[in-house]
Design a protein around this motif. Structure first.
Motif, PDB file in Angstrom:
ATOM      1  N   ILE A 123       0.895  -1.368  -0.368  1.00 45.53           N
ATOM      2  CA  ILE A 123       0.271  -0.173  -0.009  1.00 45.53           C
ATOM      3  C   ILE A 123       0.913   0.527  -0.312  1.00 45.53           C
ATOM      4  CG2 ILE A 123      -1.794   1.235   1.645  1.00 45.53           C
ATOM      5  CD1 ILE A 123      -2.464  -1.120   2.386  1.00 45.53           C
ATOM      6  N   GLU A 124       0.822   2.087  -0.758  1.00 43.12           N
ATOM      7  CA  GLU A 124       1.573   3.292  -0.870  1.00 43.12           C
ATOM      8  C   GLU A 124       0.037   4.302  -0.450  1.00 43.12           C
ATOM      9  OE1 GLU A 124       4.723   3.257  -3.547  1.00 43.12           O
ATOM     10  OE2 GLU A 124       3.323   2.063  -4.516  1.00 43.12           O
ATOM     11  N   VAL A 125       0.562   5.420   0.031  1.00 41.55           N
ATOM     12  CA  VAL A 125      -0.219   6.902  -0.006  1.00 41.55           C
ATOM     13  C   VAL A 125       0.593   8.260  -0.429  1.00 41.55           C
ATOM     14  CG1 VAL A 125      -1.953   8.258   1.587  1.00 41.55           C
ATOM     15  CG2 VAL A 125      -2.027   5.909   1.743  1.00 41.55           C
ATOM     16  N   PHE A 126      -0.015   8.906  -1.913  1.00 43.64           N
ATOM     17  CA  PHE A 126       1.102  10.057  -2.847  1.00 43.64           C
ATOM     18  C   PHE A 126      -0.222  11.587  -1.871  1.00 43.64           C
ATOM     19  CE2 PHE A 126       2.223   6.710  -4.277  1.00 43.64           C
ATOM     20  CZ  PHE A 126       3.632   6.447  -4.830  1.00 43.64           C
ATOM     21  N   GLU A 127       0.754  12.209  -1.848  1.00 44.07           N
ATOM     22  CA  GLU A 127      -0.268  13.740  -1.744  1.00 44.07           C
ATOM     23  C   GLU A 127       0.213  14.470  -2.186  1.00 44.07           C
ATOM     24  OE1 GLU A 127      -0.887  16.549   1.717  1.00 44.07           O
ATOM     25  OE2 GLU A 127      -0.148  15.362   2.811  1.00 44.07           O
ATOM     26  N   SER A 128       0.047  15.057  -3.496  1.00 45.06           N
ATOM     27  CA  SER A 128       0.560  15.564  -3.984  1.00 45.06           C
ATOM     28  C   SER A 128       1.909  15.307  -4.917  1.00 45.06           C
ATOM     29  CB  SER A 128       1.120  17.508  -3.567  1.00 45.06           C
ATOM     30  OG  SER A 128      -0.335  17.473  -3.690  1.00 45.06           O
ATOM     31  N   GLY A 129       2.090  13.893  -5.179  1.00 39.77           N
ATOM     32  CA  GLY A 129       2.770  12.730  -6.508  1.00 39.77           C
ATOM     33  C   GLY A 129       4.281  12.167  -5.532  1.00 39.77           C
ATOM     34  N   VAL A 130       4.127  12.707  -4.246  1.00 39.36           N
ATOM     35  CA  VAL A 130       4.698  12.270  -2.993  1.00 39.36           C
ATOM     36  C   VAL A 130       4.309  11.776  -1.920  1.00 39.36           C
ATOM     37  CG1 VAL A 130       6.531  13.301  -1.449  1.00 39.36           C
ATOM     38  CG2 VAL A 130       5.994  15.066  -3.207  1.00 39.36           C
ATOM     39  N   ARG A 131       5.085  10.447  -1.839  1.00 41.67           N
ATOM     40  CA  ARG A 131       4.792   9.074  -1.285  1.00 41.67           C
ATOM     41  C   ARG A 131       4.658   9.328   0.556  1.00 41.67           C
ATOM     42  NH1 ARG A 131       7.004   3.284  -0.890  1.00 41.67           N
ATOM     43  NH2 ARG A 131       8.880   3.585   0.051  1.00 41.67           N
ATOM     44  N   LYS A 132       3.507   9.495   0.743  1.00 38.94           N
ATOM     45  CA  LYS A 132       3.590   9.787   2.401  1.00 38.94           C
ATOM     46  C   LYS A 132       4.056   9.084   2.777  1.00 38.94           C
ATOM     47  CE  LYS A 132       3.897  14.562   1.640  1.00 38.94           C
ATOM     48  NZ  LYS A 132       4.379  15.337   1.660  1.00 38.94           N
ATOM     49  N   THR A 133       2.999   7.842   2.864  1.00 33.62           N
ATOM     50  CA  THR A 133       3.752   6.761   3.857  1.00 33.62           C
ATOM     51  C   THR A 133       3.304   5.152   2.961  1.00 33.62           C
ATOM     52  OG1 THR A 133       2.910   5.539   5.548  1.00 33.62           O
ATOM     53  CG2 THR A 133       1.225   6.041   4.116  1.00 33.62           C
ATOM     54  N   TRP A 134       3.414   4.148   3.056  1.00 35.88           N
ATOM     55  CA  TRP A 134       3.835   2.889   2.400  1.00 35.88           C
ATOM     56  C   TRP A 134       4.218   1.785   3.706  1.00 35.88           C
ATOM     57  CZ3 TRP A 134       7.926   0.081   4.392  1.00 35.88           C
ATOM     58  CH2 TRP A 134       8.613   0.302   4.748  1.00 35.88           C
ATOM     59  N   LEU A 135       3.279   0.866   3.232  1.00 29.27           N
ATOM     60  CA  LEU A 135       3.289  -0.593   4.054  1.00 29.27           C
ATOM     61  C   LEU A 135       3.372  -2.158   2.971  1.00 29.27           C
ATOM     62  CD1 LEU A 135      -0.001   1.006   5.218  1.00 29.27           C
ATOM     63  CD2 LEU A 135       0.969  -0.917   7.478  1.00 29.27           C
ATOM     64  N   THR A 136       3.732  -2.966   3.100  1.00 28.83           N
ATOM     65  CA  THR A 136       4.165  -4.003   2.725  1.00 28.83           C
ATOM     66  C   THR A 136       3.625  -5.421   3.262  1.00 28.83           C
ATOM     67  OG1 THR A 136       6.184  -3.054   1.799  1.00 28.83           O
ATOM     68  CG2 THR A 136       5.348  -5.836   1.206  1.00 28.83           C
ATOM     69  N   PHE A 137       3.338  -6.082   2.671  1.00 25.13           N
ATOM     70  CA  PHE A 137       3.000  -7.904   3.308  1.00 25.13           C
ATOM     71  C   PHE A 137       2.427  -8.417   2.693  1.00 25.13           C
ATOM     72  CE2 PHE A 137      -0.177  -3.782   4.385  1.00 25.13           C
ATOM     73  CZ  PHE A 137      -0.199  -3.679   5.310  1.00 25.13           C
ATOM     74  N   ASN A 138       2.666  -9.477   3.564  1.00 24.20           N
ATOM     75  CA  ASN A 138       3.537 -10.338   2.829  1.00 24.20           C
ATOM     76  C   ASN A 138       1.755 -11.395   2.359  1.00 24.20           C
ATOM     77  OD1 ASN A 138       5.861 -11.960   2.407  1.00 24.20           O
ATOM     78  ND2 ASN A 138       5.971 -12.406   5.276  1.00 24.20           N
ATOM     79  N   ALA A 139       1.186 -12.143   1.023  1.00 22.20           N
ATOM     80  CA  ALA A 139       0.029 -12.231   0.873  1.00 22.20           C
ATOM     81  C   ALA A 139       0.286 -13.998   1.102  1.00 22.20           C
ATOM     82  CB  ALA A 139      -0.325 -12.188  -0.807  1.00 22.20           C
ATOM     83  N   THR A 140      -0.225 -14.162   2.313  1.00 20.03           N
ATOM     84  CA  THR A 140       0.089 -15.779   2.925  1.00 20.03           C
ATOM     85  C   THR A 140      -1.563 -17.024   2.481  1.00 20.03           C
ATOM     86  OG1 THR A 140      -0.870 -15.139   4.647  1.00 20.03           O
ATOM     87  CG2 THR A 140       1.645 -15.000   4.708  1.00 20.03           C
ATOM     88  N   LEU A 141      -2.073 -16.073   1.937  1.00 20.16           N
ATOM     89  CA  LEU A 141      -3.763 -16.554   1.433  1.00 20.16           C
ATOM     90  C   LEU A 141      -4.192 -16.038   0.161  1.00 20.16           C
ATOM     91  CD1 LEU A 141      -5.636 -16.734   5.110  1.00 20.16           C
ATOM     92  CD2 LEU A 141      -4.262 -19.223   3.265  1.00 20.16           C
ATOM     93  N   PRO A 142      -4.870 -16.876  -0.367  1.00 26.10           N
ATOM     94  CA  PRO A 142      -5.381 -16.375  -1.877  1.00 26.10           C
ATOM     95  C   PRO A 142      -6.099 -16.148  -1.954  1.00 26.10           C
ATOM     96  CG  PRO A 142      -5.378 -18.785  -2.032  1.00 26.10           C
ATOM     97  CD  PRO A 142      -4.977 -18.247  -1.077  1.00 26.10           C
ATOM     98  N   ASP A 143      -6.557 -14.841  -1.493  1.00 27.82           N
ATOM     99  CA  ASP A 143      -7.554 -14.064  -1.424  1.00 27.82           C
ATOM    100  C   ASP A 143      -7.416 -12.669  -1.086  1.00 27.82           C
ATOM    101  OD1 ASP A 143      -8.615 -12.632   1.157  1.00 27.82           O
ATOM    102  OD2 ASP A 143      -7.416 -15.291   1.949  1.00 27.82           O
TER     103      ASP A 143
END
Length: 259
Positions: A123-143
């Motif tokens: 996930i990334e959140v941008f404001e006026s073209g600048v990335r403000k925050t981000w989070l990375t997750f493992n996708a452990t289940l197929p949903d």
């Protein structure tokens, strides 16, 4: 005499050996002695409405792909668009760009989630073209929803985002979030009266119950993407300066397959 004794002893030993059960020789396995290894990745039970297959990769080629982009203030429901929105501007090459005001959804990937070997989600959140925050997750289940949890979080800028306690009123860490007030992709530490609500991320969709929402649910035209600015602790959603409002909400996936 000695020769006769040795002949009898030889016959006896032969008879005993023939009476013993045969012992199978050890099998030869790849990876024992010849340095060949095979890695098998078996998909968990299917939890979405498509056909799941066992994924077997001897060598993986992985690629990050942007699959979803929501735009602040256009009145669309981000949660609904992400899960069941179909193809949204998928044929327009401009739509993936952060600078574009067009929303985007890659139905070829999102609607076939459990057919694909999706390893990670970001996930990334941008404001006026600048990335403000981000989070990375493992996708452990197929949903399309279970990947967003404290147990699957791989990396983020927030020091205490996965720290206990987990039983406070208002604790959320999920795609569904708090349904009645349409706070989605919601990562929240606690509720303590609207001014003290404290969290890290909230996608605020339209149509939350007007009797239940807080003043901070109306900080901007919906949908909007609130992110915490404090990195060492949760940010109060209603306190100016502790949070920001993004204008783009982006989801990317890391897809792996055979070379």
């Amino acid at each position: 005499m000695a020769g006769m004794f040795m002949l009898v002893l030889s016959l006896v030993l032969t008879a005993v050996q023939n009476a013993l059960p045969s012992v199978a020789q050890p099998e030869s396995f790849p990876g024992r002695g010849n340095k060949v290894e095979y890695h098998y990745h078996e998909a968990p039970p299917c939890t979405c409405n498509c056909h799941c297959e066992t994924i077997e990769n001897k060598a993986d080629h992985c690629e990050w792909k942007r699959v979803f982009k929501a735009v602040q203030g256009n009145g669309r429901h981000v949660y609904r668009d992400f899960l069941t929105g179909g193809a949204i501007n998928a044929e327009d090459p401009r739509a993936k760009d952060i600078s574009s005001s067009l929303p985007f959804r890659d139905a070829d990937i999102l609607d076939n989630w459990c057919k694909l070997n999706i390893r990670k989600v970001q996930i990334e959140v941008f404001e006026s073209g600048v990335r403000k925050t981000w989070l990375t997750f493992n996708a452990t289940l197929p949903d399309m929803k279970s990947w967003l949890s404290r147990d699957t979080l791989v990396a983020s800028p927030y020091a205490d985002i996965t720290a206990p306690p987990y039983d406070k009123v208002g604790y959320f860490f999920s795609v569904d979030g708090h349904d009645i007030v349409t706070r989605r992709f919601f990562i929240n530490r606690n509720y303590n009266g609207c001014p003290a609500d404290c969290g890290y991320l909230a996608v605020v969709d339209p149509d939350g119950d007007p009797e239940k929402i807080c003043p901070w649910d109306n900080l901007a035209e919906k949908p909007f993407f609130w992110y915490g600015k404090l990195l060492d602790k949760c940010s109060r959603l209603q306190t100016r300066g502790e949070g920001g409002i993004g204008d783009r909400f982006v989801i990317s996936v890391k897809v792996c397959g055979k070379n």
